[in-house]
Design a protein around this motif. Structure first.
Motif, PDB file in Angstrom:
ATOM      1  N   TYR A  13     -33.778 -26.261  -8.273  1.00  0.00           N
ATOM      2  CA  TYR A  13     -33.179 -27.503  -8.745  1.00  0.00           C
ATOM      3  C   TYR A  13     -33.902 -28.729  -8.176  1.00  0.00           C
ATOM      4  CZ  TYR A  13     -29.577 -31.057  -9.548  1.00  0.00           C
ATOM      5  OH  TYR A  13     -28.897 -32.184  -9.942  1.00  0.00           O
ATOM      6  N   TYR A  14     -34.483 -28.574  -7.005  1.00  0.00           N
ATOM      7  CA  TYR A  14     -35.137 -29.679  -6.299  1.00  0.00           C
ATOM      8  C   TYR A  14     -36.656 -29.596  -6.448  1.00  0.00           C
ATOM      9  CZ  TYR A  14     -30.570 -29.471  -4.069  1.00  0.00           C
ATOM     10  OH  TYR A  14     -29.221 -29.407  -3.837  1.00  0.00           O
ATOM     11  N   ASN A  15     -37.333 -30.665  -6.101  1.00  0.00           N
ATOM     12  CA  ASN A  15     -38.783 -30.680  -6.067  1.00  0.00           C
ATOM     13  C   ASN A  15     -39.214 -30.191  -4.681  1.00  0.00           C
ATOM     14  OD1 ASN A  15     -41.491 -31.302  -5.841  1.00  0.00           O
ATOM     15  ND2 ASN A  15     -41.315 -33.253  -6.914  1.00  0.00           N
ATOM     16  N   ALA A  16     -39.627 -28.934  -4.600  1.00  0.00           N
ATOM     17  CA  ALA A  16     -39.966 -28.318  -3.314  1.00  0.00           C
ATOM     18  C   ALA A  16     -41.093 -29.073  -2.604  1.00  0.00           C
ATOM     19  CB  ALA A  16     -40.339 -26.857  -3.498  1.00  0.00           C
ATOM     20  N   ASN A  17     -42.041 -29.605  -3.352  1.00  0.00           N
ATOM     21  CA  ASN A  17     -43.143 -30.349  -2.737  1.00  0.00           C
ATOM     22  C   ASN A  17     -42.635 -31.602  -2.032  1.00  0.00           C
ATOM     23  OD1 ASN A  17     -45.062 -28.513  -3.599  1.00  0.00           O
ATOM     24  ND2 ASN A  17     -45.440 -29.619  -5.505  1.00  0.00           N
ATOM     25  N   GLN A  18     -41.683 -32.265  -2.632  1.00  0.00           N
ATOM     26  CA  GLN A  18     -41.116 -33.460  -2.014  1.00  0.00           C
ATOM     27  C   GLN A  18     -40.317 -33.079  -0.762  1.00  0.00           C
ATOM     28  OE1 GLN A  18     -38.281 -35.568  -4.414  1.00  0.00           O
ATOM     29  NE2 GLN A  18     -38.522 -37.446  -3.251  1.00  0.00           N
ATOM     30  N   LEU A  19     -39.562 -32.002  -0.838  1.00  0.00           N
ATOM     31  CA  LEU A  19     -38.772 -31.566   0.314  1.00  0.00           C
ATOM     32  C   LEU A  19     -39.662 -31.188   1.485  1.00  0.00           C
ATOM     33  CD1 LEU A  19     -36.045 -29.342  -1.378  1.00  0.00           C
ATOM     34  CD2 LEU A  19     -35.816 -31.693  -0.538  1.00  0.00           C
ATOM     35  N   GLU A  20     -40.805 -30.610   1.181  1.00  0.00           N
ATOM     36  CA  GLU A  20     -41.746 -30.190   2.216  1.00  0.00           C
ATOM     37  C   GLU A  20     -42.136 -31.361   3.113  1.00  0.00           C
ATOM     38  OE1 GLU A  20     -46.091 -28.928   1.516  1.00  0.00           O
ATOM     39  OE2 GLU A  20     -44.900 -27.092   1.371  1.00  0.00           O
ATOM     40  N   ASN A  21     -42.213 -32.545   2.534  1.00  0.00           N
ATOM     41  CA  ASN A  21     -42.584 -33.740   3.291  1.00  0.00           C
ATOM     42  C   ASN A  21     -41.403 -34.383   4.017  1.00  0.00           C
ATOM     43  OD1 ASN A  21     -45.291 -33.607   2.464  1.00  0.00           O
ATOM     44  ND2 ASN A  21     -44.787 -34.607   0.537  1.00  0.00           N
ATOM     45  N   LEU A  22     -40.197 -33.996   3.655  1.00  0.00           N
ATOM     46  CA  LEU A  22     -39.010 -34.628   4.223  1.00  0.00           C
ATOM     47  C   LEU A  22     -38.304 -33.782   5.275  1.00  0.00           C
ATOM     48  CD1 LEU A  22     -37.521 -36.073   0.918  1.00  0.00           C
ATOM     49  CD2 LEU A  22     -38.797 -37.294   2.675  1.00  0.00           C
ATOM     50  N   ILE A  23     -38.556 -32.480   5.268  1.00  0.00           N
ATOM     51  CA  ILE A  23     -37.892 -31.580   6.208  1.00  0.00           C
ATOM     52  C   ILE A  23     -38.869 -31.197   7.311  1.00  0.00           C
ATOM     53  CG2 ILE A  23     -36.749 -29.359   6.499  1.00  0.00           C
ATOM     54  CD1 ILE A  23     -35.919 -29.563   3.542  1.00  0.00           C
ATOM     55  N   GLN A  24     -38.464 -31.436   8.539  1.00  0.00           N
ATOM     56  CA  GLN A  24     -39.280 -31.100   9.706  1.00  0.00           C
ATOM     57  C   GLN A  24     -38.928 -29.688  10.178  1.00  0.00           C
ATOM     58  OE1 GLN A  24     -41.598 -33.403  10.761  1.00  0.00           O
ATOM     59  NE2 GLN A  24     -40.875 -34.512   8.960  1.00  0.00           N
ATOM     60  N   LEU A  25     -39.851 -29.044  10.866  1.00  0.00           N
ATOM     61  CA  LEU A  25     -39.594 -27.703  11.393  1.00  0.00           C
ATOM     62  C   LEU A  25     -38.409 -27.683  12.355  1.00  0.00           C
ATOM     63  CD1 LEU A  25     -43.188 -26.299  11.985  1.00  0.00           C
ATOM     64  CD2 LEU A  25     -41.521 -25.576  10.260  1.00  0.00           C
ATOM     65  N   SER A  26     -38.159 -28.781  13.020  1.00  0.00           N
ATOM     66  CA  SER A  26     -37.049 -28.856  13.975  1.00  0.00           C
ATOM     67  C   SER A  26     -35.702 -29.115  13.304  1.00  0.00           C
ATOM     68  CB  SER A  26     -37.322 -29.944  15.006  1.00  0.00           C
ATOM     69  OG  SER A  26     -37.433 -31.202  14.357  1.00  0.00           O
ATOM     70  N   ASP A  27     -35.696 -29.388  12.011  1.00  0.00           N
ATOM     71  CA  ASP A  27     -34.465 -29.662  11.281  1.00  0.00           C
ATOM     72  C   ASP A  27     -33.698 -28.371  10.999  1.00  0.00           C
ATOM     73  OD1 ASP A  27     -35.117 -32.323  11.278  1.00  0.00           O
ATOM     74  OD2 ASP A  27     -35.752 -32.385   9.186  1.00  0.00           O
ATOM     75  N   THR A  28     -32.452 -28.547  10.630  1.00  0.00           N
ATOM     76  CA  THR A  28     -31.565 -27.433  10.314  1.00  0.00           C
ATOM     77  C   THR A  28     -31.128 -27.556   8.868  1.00  0.00           C
ATOM     78  OG1 THR A  28     -30.758 -27.413  12.590  1.00  0.00           O
ATOM     79  CG2 THR A  28     -29.394 -26.324  10.948  1.00  0.00           C
ATOM     80  N   LEU A  29     -31.053 -26.408   8.177  1.00  0.00           N
ATOM     81  CA  LEU A  29     -30.589 -26.391   6.793  1.00  0.00           C
ATOM     82  C   LEU A  29     -29.267 -25.644   6.716  1.00  0.00           C
ATOM     83  CD1 LEU A  29     -33.843 -25.453   4.817  1.00  0.00           C
ATOM     84  CD2 LEU A  29     -33.050 -27.695   5.546  1.00  0.00           C
ATOM     85  N   LEU A  30     -28.336 -26.194   5.986  1.00  0.00           N
ATOM     86  CA  LEU A  30     -27.073 -25.525   5.703  1.00  0.00           C
ATOM     87  C   LEU A  30     -26.977 -25.348   4.203  1.00  0.00           C
ATOM     88  CD1 LEU A  30     -24.290 -24.394   6.419  1.00  0.00           C
ATOM     89  CD2 LEU A  30     -23.414 -26.738   6.242  1.00  0.00           C
ATOM     90  N   LEU A  31     -26.781 -24.118   3.776  1.00  0.00           N
ATOM     91  CA  LEU A  31     -26.670 -23.812   2.356  1.00  0.00           C
ATOM     92  C   LEU A  31     -25.206 -23.591   2.009  1.00  0.00           C
ATOM     93  CD1 LEU A  31     -29.668 -21.331   2.045  1.00  0.00           C
ATOM     94  CD2 LEU A  31     -29.660 -23.833   1.948  1.00  0.00           C
ATOM     95  N   VAL A  32     -24.745 -24.335   1.028  1.00  0.00           N
ATOM     96  CA  VAL A  32     -23.372 -24.210   0.541  1.00  0.00           C
ATOM     97  C   VAL A  32     -23.422 -23.961  -0.955  1.00  0.00           C
ATOM     98  CG1 VAL A  32     -22.472 -25.712   2.365  1.00  0.00           C
ATOM     99  CG2 VAL A  32     -23.070 -26.699   0.170  1.00  0.00           C
ATOM    100  N   GLY A  33     -22.354 -23.474  -1.509  1.00  0.00           N
ATOM    101  CA  GLY A  33     -22.291 -23.251  -2.949  1.00  0.00           C
ATOM    102  C   GLY A  33     -23.393 -22.332  -3.428  1.00  0.00           C
ATOM    103  N   ASP A  34     -23.973 -22.677  -4.580  1.00  0.00           N
ATOM    104  CA  ASP A  34     -25.007 -21.841  -5.186  1.00  0.00           C
ATOM    105  C   ASP A  34     -26.318 -21.822  -4.412  1.00  0.00           C
ATOM    106  OD1 ASP A  34     -23.298 -21.055  -7.184  1.00  0.00           O
ATOM    107  OD2 ASP A  34     -24.036 -22.503  -8.660  1.00  0.00           O
ATOM    108  N   ALA A  35     -26.495 -22.719  -3.470  1.00  0.00           N
ATOM    109  CA  ALA A  35     -27.713 -22.699  -2.645  1.00  0.00           C
ATOM    110  C   ALA A  35     -27.785 -21.419  -1.814  1.00  0.00           C
ATOM    111  CB  ALA A  35     -27.760 -23.913  -1.738  1.00  0.00           C
ATOM    112  N   CYS A  36     -26.651 -20.795  -1.556  1.00  0.00           N
ATOM    113  CA  CYS A  36     -26.624 -19.550  -0.774  1.00  0.00           C
ATOM    114  C   CYS A  36     -27.443 -18.448  -1.434  1.00  0.00           C
ATOM    115  CB  CYS A  36     -25.193 -19.079  -0.574  1.00  0.00           C
ATOM    116  SG  CYS A  36     -24.188 -20.167   0.454  1.00  0.00           S
ATOM    117  N   PHE A  37     -27.593 -18.499  -2.746  1.00  0.00           N
ATOM    118  CA  PHE A  37     -28.384 -17.490  -3.464  1.00  0.00           C
ATOM    119  C   PHE A  37     -29.863 -17.549  -3.078  1.00  0.00           C
ATOM    120  CE2 PHE A  37     -24.905 -17.811  -6.705  1.00  0.00           C
ATOM    121  CZ  PHE A  37     -24.514 -16.484  -6.662  1.00  0.00           C
ATOM    122  N   ALA A  38     -30.334 -18.691  -2.574  1.00  0.00           N
ATOM    123  CA  ALA A  38     -31.765 -18.913  -2.349  1.00  0.00           C
ATOM    124  C   ALA A  38     -32.134 -19.030  -0.871  1.00  0.00           C
ATOM    125  CB  ALA A  38     -32.198 -20.164  -3.107  1.00  0.00           C
TER     126      ALA A  38
END
Length: 88
Positions: A13-38
Motif C-alpha cells: 500500500y505504501y511506497n517502500a522506497n520512500q519509507l526506506e529513507n524515513l525509517i532508521q534502523l534504530s526505529d521500531t515498527l508496530l503492525l496493526v490491522g492488515d499490516a500484520c499479514f506483511a
C-alpha cells in the motif's frame, strides 16, 4: 530514543522506497490491522517489528519465531518509551 512507526496496511500500500529513507534502523515498527499479514516484508527496515496480538489473532496469522506479539497495554508502553510515533 527512537521513533515508533505504526502501520495498518500491507507494505504494498505504501511506497517502500520512500519509507526506506524515513525509517532508521534504530526505529521500531508496530503492525496493526492488515499490516500484520506483511511482517516479513516490514523487517527489511528494522529488526524491531511488533504485531498487535488481537489483530494477528483475529486474522488467524501464524506467527513464527521472529514475530513479537504485544497486547494493548504493551502497545501503550511502547508509545511512551519512544520519542515520537508516526501512524501511517
Amino acid at each position: 530514543m527512537s521513533t515508533l512507526h505504526i502501520f495498518s496496511k500491507p507494505l504494498s500500500y505504501y511506497n517502500a522506497n520512500q519509507l526506506e529513507n524515513l525509517i532508521q534502523l534504530s526505529d521500531t515498527l508496530l503492525l496493526v490491522g492488515d499490516a500484520c499479514f506483511a511482517a516479513d516484508q516490514y523487517r527489511q527496515f528494522t529488526d524491531s517489528v511488533y504485531l498487535l496480538e488481537p489483530d494477528a489473532t483475529a486474522r488467524a496469522i501464524q506467527v513464527n519465531s521472529q514475530d513479537t506479539l504485544i497486547s494493548y497495554a504493551e502497545f501503550v508502553a511502547l508509545c511512551l518509551s519512544t520519542k515520537q510515533s508516526i501512524s501511517w
